[in-house]
Design an enzyme around this catalytic site. Structure first.
Site, PDB file in Angstrom:
ATOM      1  N   GLU A  21      51.685 141.438  76.903  1.00  0.00           N
ATOM      2  CA  GLU A  21      51.279 140.479  75.871  1.00  0.00           C
ATOM      3  C   GLU A  21      51.046 141.175  74.533  1.00  0.00           C
ATOM      4  O   GLU A  21      51.349 140.609  73.476  1.00  0.00           O
ATOM      5  CB  GLU A  21      49.996 139.751  76.288  1.00  0.00           C
ATOM      6  CG  GLU A  21      50.154 138.863  77.493  1.00  0.00           C
ATOM      7  CD  GLU A  21      48.842 138.242  77.909  1.00  0.00           C
ATOM      8  OE1 GLU A  21      48.697 137.018  77.747  1.00  0.00           O
ATOM      9  OE2 GLU A  21      47.949 138.984  78.383  1.00  0.00           O
ATOM     10  N   LYS A  98      46.764 129.557  72.902  1.00  0.00           N
ATOM     11  CA  LYS A  98      47.898 130.435  73.206  1.00  0.00           C
ATOM     12  C   LYS A  98      48.982 129.550  73.806  1.00  0.00           C
ATOM     13  O   LYS A  98      48.765 128.889  74.819  1.00  0.00           O
ATOM     14  CB  LYS A  98      47.485 131.516  74.192  1.00  0.00           C
ATOM     15  CG  LYS A  98      48.585 132.491  74.510  1.00  0.00           C
ATOM     16  CD  LYS A  98      48.047 133.602  75.391  1.00  0.00           C
ATOM     17  CE  LYS A  98      48.825 134.850  75.145  1.00  0.00           C
ATOM     18  NZ  LYS A  98      48.135 136.017  75.658  1.00  0.00           N
TER      19      LYS A  98
END
Length: 118
Positions: A21, A98
Site C-alpha cells: 500500500e 480509502k
C-alpha cells in the site's frame, strides 16, 4: 451555526499497514465540514472575515501527502492543523475514505469519521 463543507476531495496517496500500500498507493476521498460564525463575511463580502476554503483544501492535501498506517492518524493530523491555523473554526468534522481497499472482496471504500471541537 454556520458551516463550510468541502466535498469529495480526491487524492492519490500512500497510506496503509501493508508494504504494498505504501509503494503503489491508492485513491482516497476526503469530506470536510467546519463550523464557524459566517455572519460577518455574509455582510462584508470579504475573505478576511471567513474561513478560507483554499486554506482548508491545502491542509488536507499536505497532510494526505504524508504517509500514515491508519486513516485515523491522517484525520487527526488534519483536524489538529485546522484548529491550530484557523481560529474562526469552532468545530471540524472529517471523513477519510480509502477507495477499493485490499480486503479480499468487492468493497467500494472504507472510511473513518473524526471530529474536534474547540
Amino acid at each position: 451555526m454556520d458551516f463550510i463543507k468541502l466535498n469529495n476531495i480526491r487524492v492519490y496517496a500512500y497510506h496503509g499497514c501493508l508494504a504494498e500500500e505504501t509503494k503503489i498507493g491508492s485513491d482516497y476521498r476526503v469530506d470536510l465540514k467546519v463550523e464557524a460564525d459566517l455572519d460577518q463575511s455574509a455582510i462584508s463580502d470579504q475573505l478576511k472575515d471567513t474561513v478560507d476554503y483554499v486554506h482548508l483544501n491545502s491542509i488536507v492535501r499536505e497532510e494526505m501527502a504524508e504517509p500514515s498506517k491508519l486513516l485515523e492518524h491522517i484525520a487527526k493530523r488534519i483536524l489538529d492543523r485546522i484548529m491550530n491555523e484557523l481560529s474562526m473554526v469552532k468545530m471540524a468534522e472529517i471523513a477519510v475514505a480509502k477507495m477499493n481497499p485490499p480486503l479480499g472482496g468487492d468493497v467500494e471504500s472504507v472510511s473513518i469519521i473524526l471530529s474536534k471541537t474547540r
